[in-house]
Design a protein around this motif. Structure first.
Motif, PDB file in Angstrom:
ATOM      1  N   TYR A  80      26.343-112.604   9.824  1.00 19.49           N
ATOM      2  CA  TYR A  80      26.452-111.510  10.792  1.00 19.49           C
ATOM      3  C   TYR A  80      27.189-112.053  12.015  1.00 19.49           C
ATOM      4  CZ  TYR A  80      22.995-109.291   7.789  1.00 19.49           C
ATOM      5  OH  TYR A  80      22.347-108.745   6.706  1.00 19.49           O
ATOM      6  N   GLN A 117      26.123-111.203  15.450  1.00 19.91           N
ATOM      7  CA  GLN A 117      24.752-111.570  15.844  1.00 19.91           C
ATOM      8  C   GLN A 117      24.722-113.064  16.162  1.00 19.91           C
ATOM      9  OE1 GLN A 117      22.287-109.391  16.368  1.00 19.91           O
ATOM     10  NE2 GLN A 117      23.757-107.800  15.823  1.00 19.91           N
ATOM     11  N   ARG A 173      23.517-116.165  19.211  1.00 21.62           N
ATOM     12  CA  ARG A 173      22.741-116.546  20.394  1.00 21.62           C
ATOM     13  C   ARG A 173      23.104-117.992  20.729  1.00 21.62           C
ATOM     14  NH1 ARG A 173      21.811-112.242  22.045  1.00 21.62           N
ATOM     15  NH2 ARG A 173      19.846-111.267  22.491  1.00 21.62           N
ATOM     16  N   TYR A 227      14.105-112.340  18.617  1.00 22.04           N
ATOM     17  CA  TYR A 227      15.204-111.388  18.766  1.00 22.04           C
ATOM     18  C   TYR A 227      15.836-111.086  17.402  1.00 22.04           C
ATOM     19  CZ  TYR A 227      19.820-109.560  19.850  1.00 22.04           C
ATOM     20  OH  TYR A 227      20.958-108.789  19.873  1.00 22.04           O
ATOM     21  N   PHE A 228      16.201-112.135  16.662  1.00 24.47           N
ATOM     22  CA  PHE A 228      16.841-111.935  15.359  1.00 24.47           C
ATOM     23  C   PHE A 228      15.887-111.279  14.363  1.00 24.47           C
ATOM     24  CE2 PHE A 228      20.108-115.520  16.111  1.00 24.47           C
ATOM     25  CZ  PHE A 228      21.099-114.608  16.444  1.00 24.47           C
ATOM     26  N   ASP A 229      14.633-111.672  14.368  1.00 22.98           N
ATOM     27  CA  ASP A 229      13.647-111.093  13.453  1.00 22.98           C
ATOM     28  C   ASP A 229      13.500-109.590  13.717  1.00 22.98           C
ATOM     29  OD1 ASP A 229      11.614-111.964  11.350  1.00 22.98           O
ATOM     30  OD2 ASP A 229      10.301-110.888  12.738  1.00 22.98           O
ATOM     31  N   ASP A 230      13.447-109.219  14.994  1.00 22.63           N
ATOM     32  CA  ASP A 230      13.379-107.793  15.350  1.00 22.63           C
ATOM     33  C   ASP A 230      14.639-107.059  14.894  1.00 22.63           C
ATOM     34  OD1 ASP A 230      10.905-108.167  16.508  1.00 22.63           O
ATOM     35  OD2 ASP A 230      11.648-108.163  18.577  1.00 22.63           O
ATOM     36  N   LYS A 231      15.825-107.686  15.075  1.00 22.48           N
ATOM     37  CA  LYS A 231      17.084-107.067  14.642  1.00 22.48           C
ATOM     38  C   LYS A 231      17.062-106.806  13.138  1.00 22.48           C
ATOM     39  CE  LYS A 231      20.769-106.585  16.796  1.00 22.48           C
ATOM     40  NZ  LYS A 231      21.175-105.312  17.440  1.00 22.48           N
ATOM     41  N   ILE A 232      16.625-107.792  12.381  1.00 20.53           N
ATOM     42  CA  ILE A 232      16.589-107.662  10.905  1.00 20.53           C
ATOM     43  C   ILE A 232      15.679-106.499  10.515  1.00 20.53           C
ATOM     44  CG2 ILE A 232      15.821-108.738   8.753  1.00 20.53           C
ATOM     45  CD1 ILE A 232      16.533-111.485  10.193  1.00 20.53           C
ATOM     46  N   ARG A 244      14.170-104.032  12.560  1.00 20.96           N
ATOM     47  CA  ARG A 244      14.389-102.746  13.234  1.00 20.96           C
ATOM     48  C   ARG A 244      15.725-102.119  12.832  1.00 20.96           C
ATOM     49  NH1 ARG A 244      14.379-104.364  18.397  1.00 20.96           N
ATOM     50  NH2 ARG A 244      16.620-104.535  18.321  1.00 20.96           N
ATOM     51  N   ASP A 245      16.771-102.939  12.796  1.00 19.02           N
ATOM     52  CA  ASP A 245      18.100-102.403  12.528  1.00 19.02           C
ATOM     53  C   ASP A 245      18.457-102.412  11.053  1.00 19.02           C
ATOM     54  OD1 ASP A 245      18.180-102.152  15.256  1.00 19.02           O
ATOM     55  OD2 ASP A 245      19.559-103.814  15.563  1.00 19.02           O
ATOM     56  N   LEU A 271      19.144-104.857   9.003  1.00 15.59           N
ATOM     57  CA  LEU A 271      20.307-105.695   8.680  1.00 15.59           C
ATOM     58  C   LEU A 271      20.228-106.143   7.233  1.00 15.59           C
ATOM     59  CD1 LEU A 271      20.683-107.991  11.814  1.00 15.59           C
ATOM     60  CD2 LEU A 271      21.965-105.953  11.249  1.00 15.59           C
TER      61      LEU A 271
END
Length: 141
Positions: free
Chosen positions: A67, A70, A72, A131-136, A138-139, A141
């Motif tokens: 990604y 994505q 950081r 942050y990444f775990d939430d992105k995966i 929630r979004d 991914l």
């Protein structure tokens, strides 16, 4: 000037679980981190992440869904020097593909978020992983 390093935070999906690859260094304090390494002269951060991941885990760029949007960057002080590490989020496309450890590492673990945070032990790494775990999740991914 800060020393630069780059790598991938690699995750895999096992049914409903998301697990992150953590490698234990075979030197120093035997710290745990995702695959990463120092940027060589003439290399950009992304090329370094690809090279270091292949060297340290055996995973090639083709094994990963990277990604590129994505990322950081973590800032550390190591032995009195500033160090900057950029990570891209990357998914292992075949969750059963084995890791091939280099001699730079003595152990590996696939861990869910909270366990990965616990063994890494750095607050900024914890923030990045959350942050990444939430992105995966929630979004999607």
């Amino acid at each position: 000037m800060a020393k630069r390093a780059a790598g991938f935070l690699i995750f895999r999906r096992l049914c409903e679980r998301i697990e992150y690859l953590m490698l234990q260094a075979s030197y120093g304090q035997h710290h745990w981190s995702p695959p990463k390494g120092h940027v060589d002269p003439g290399e950009d951060d992304y090329k370094t992440a690809v090279r270091e991941t292949a060297e340290e885990s055996g995973y090639q760029e083709a094994d990963l869904r990277i990604y590129k949007d994505q990322t950081r960057t973590l800032e550390y002080k190591v032995k009195g020097h500033d160090k900057s590490v950029v990570y891209w989020l990357a998914e292992l496309t075949d969750p059963a593909k084995e890791v091939k450890l280099s001699d730079e590492h003595q152990d590996l673990k696939w861990l869910e978020r909270d366990d990965a945070i616990a063994i890494a032990g750095y607050e900024d790494f914890s923030e990045m992983l959350r942050y990444f775990d939430d992105k995966i999740k929630r979004d999607q991914l």
